[in-house]
Design an enzyme around this catalytic site. Sequence first.
Site, PDB file in Angstrom:
ATOM      1  N   ARG A  31       0.413  -1.580   0.396  1.00  0.00           N
ATOM      2  CA  ARG A  31       0.368  -0.196  -0.168  1.00  0.00           C
ATOM      3  C   ARG A  31       1.034   1.323   0.010  1.00  0.00           C
ATOM      4  O   ARG A  31       0.410   2.339   0.850  1.00  0.00           O
ATOM      5  CB  ARG A  31      -0.766  -0.175   0.979  1.00  0.00           C
ATOM      6  CG  ARG A  31      -1.988  -1.075   1.205  1.00  0.00           C
ATOM      7  CD  ARG A  31      -3.255  -0.278   0.061  1.00  0.00           C
ATOM      8  NE  ARG A  31      -4.208  -1.774   0.157  1.00  0.00           N
ATOM      9  CZ  ARG A  31      -5.129  -1.545   0.935  1.00  0.00           C
ATOM     10  NH1 ARG A  31      -6.102  -0.440   1.667  1.00  0.00           N
ATOM     11  NH2 ARG A  31      -6.357  -2.236   1.227  1.00  0.00           N
ATOM     12  N   ARG A  35      -3.894   6.976   0.328  1.00  0.00           N
ATOM     13  CA  ARG A  35      -3.841   8.516   1.224  1.00  0.00           C
ATOM     14  C   ARG A  35      -2.709   8.808   2.327  1.00  0.00           C
ATOM     15  O   ARG A  35      -2.944  10.031   3.024  1.00  0.00           O
ATOM     16  CB  ARG A  35      -5.358   8.002   2.049  1.00  0.00           C
ATOM     17  CG  ARG A  35      -6.720   7.506   1.169  1.00  0.00           C
ATOM     18  CD  ARG A  35      -7.584   7.043   1.847  1.00  0.00           C
ATOM     19  NE  ARG A  35      -6.928   5.886   2.904  1.00  0.00           N
ATOM     20  CZ  ARG A  35      -8.135   5.264   3.077  1.00  0.00           C
ATOM     21  NH1 ARG A  35      -9.338   5.100   3.167  1.00  0.00           N
ATOM     22  NH2 ARG A  35      -7.536   3.628   3.721  1.00  0.00           N
ATOM     23  N   ASP A  81      -7.092  -3.290  -7.416  1.00  0.00           N
ATOM     24  CA  ASP A  81      -7.177  -3.685  -6.153  1.00  0.00           C
ATOM     25  C   ASP A  81      -7.716  -5.020  -6.056  1.00  0.00           C
ATOM     26  O   ASP A  81      -7.440  -5.642  -7.407  1.00  0.00           O
ATOM     27  CB  ASP A  81      -8.252  -2.958  -5.744  1.00  0.00           C
ATOM     28  CG  ASP A  81      -8.673  -2.723  -3.849  1.00  0.00           C
ATOM     29  OD1 ASP A  81      -8.315  -2.747  -3.215  1.00  0.00           O
ATOM     30  OD2 ASP A  81      -9.808  -3.897  -4.090  1.00  0.00           O
ATOM     31  N   TYR A 156     -15.245 -11.606   0.736  1.00  0.00           N
ATOM     32  CA  TYR A 156     -15.686 -10.007   0.491  1.00  0.00           C
ATOM     33  C   TYR A 156     -17.073 -10.119  -0.591  1.00  0.00           C
ATOM     34  O   TYR A 156     -17.405  -9.648  -0.423  1.00  0.00           O
ATOM     35  CB  TYR A 156     -14.359  -9.208   0.052  1.00  0.00           C
ATOM     36  CG  TYR A 156     -13.747  -8.576   0.658  1.00  0.00           C
ATOM     37  CD1 TYR A 156     -14.271  -7.283   1.162  1.00  0.00           C
ATOM     38  CD2 TYR A 156     -12.161  -9.471   0.552  1.00  0.00           C
ATOM     39  CE1 TYR A 156     -13.368  -6.881   2.161  1.00  0.00           C
ATOM     40  CE2 TYR A 156     -11.405  -8.657   1.543  1.00  0.00           C
ATOM     41  CZ  TYR A 156     -11.646  -7.487   2.668  1.00  0.00           C
ATOM     42  OH  TYR A 156     -10.344  -7.070   2.892  1.00  0.00           O
TER      43      TYR A 156
END
Length: 350
Positions: A31, A35, A81, A156
């Site tokens: 990652r 952000r 992703d 998921y």
Amino acid sequence: MIRNDGPEGRGPVWQVLDRHKQTRPPIWLMRQAGRYLPEYREIRARAGSFLDLCYTPSLAAEVTLQPIARFDMDAAILFSDILVIPDAMGRSVRFEQGEGPRLEPIDVDDIAALRDDGVVERLAPVLETVRLVREKLADDKTLIGFCGAPWTVATYMIAGRGTPDQMPARRFARAEPVAFAELIDRLTEASMVYLTAQIEAGADVVQVFDSWAGVLDEVAFERWCIAPMTRIVKHIRAHAPHARVIGFPKGAGLNLERYVRATGVDGVSVDWTVPLSYARDVVQDLAAVQGNLDPLWLISGGEAMAEEVDRIVETLNDGPFVFNLGHGIRPETPIDHVTALVRQVREGRP
Ligand code: CP3
């Protein structure tokens, strides 16, 4: 830039996975584009939704290269992703701001109706991102492609969101074993073709993220983690023998050794719960080890982090070793701590 197509042109992470000794370990961070970087937030705001960003090659390529420009990481990891595969199979995926992924929970009938024709064609924008990054990335950097492991992606798809312990998927696997096996098979096939396409587009290494491997018992781990990964590795060996493969069975614990032996991965990414002496004495004989700083050390930084980094490098750098975190970097991570980490891994402490 015209790429040197020999092994020396595939960068230091590929080299370690190919068992060439490095003086200092190469470093990249899971990652690493995200952000915590203002330049990421700026592009993210321009792109619209998170998936729009993943499917816009020029922007996704720019984001992929941001941590190389800022920190000079040894590898770039494709910006995308793990949930683009279910998206391409017809299960629409949304990312709610600040809440994570949302999908319509899949049931038995939906599994039979999954689209597995044209998955890779629908992911053409991601492959275009790989090509764009490869054009711009220096020869001495490794380009890493990735996908989610079938089990983790299935969790998921079944729950429709992240859950703390993957209870919905574990229940579903017991209640509907035939349908669940079919779901895993379909995901395995889509994943191996997709990874091979990423390699053809320019990825040197691929990593398979099994973030939820740690919630399974021995038998389930064998069926839903080891068996699919073994198929994926075989397929890549047959179609792209120069590529190297990293598995990340997070939380695998005492199943880790069997995972490495059975799947035949070149490298295994280990989380911070794996003791360093075990990683050195047991795992490094079988595969390169990647890891395993707790991402929380990177938030606190300072002397405590530096000591932990030294301990990891000193223990693992006599064998094949890639420095990384034990899981993804957290959004609240101070950028200066990342700069300090890269410097320490590369140069040691003054
Ligand atoms: O490593 C990289 O820099 C490459 C990009 C990457 C992303 N997701 C971008 C992303 C990679 C390798 C992933 C993998 C991924 N995605 C995993 C496996 C690794 C892990 O963390 O366990 C999983 C489980 C996912 C699913 C996912 N995607 C979740 C649960 C979330 C929400 C939580 C979060 O961290 O935000 C995402 C969103 C996501 N994927 C973001 C990024 C940069 C944040 C979205 C945003 O910017 O708004």
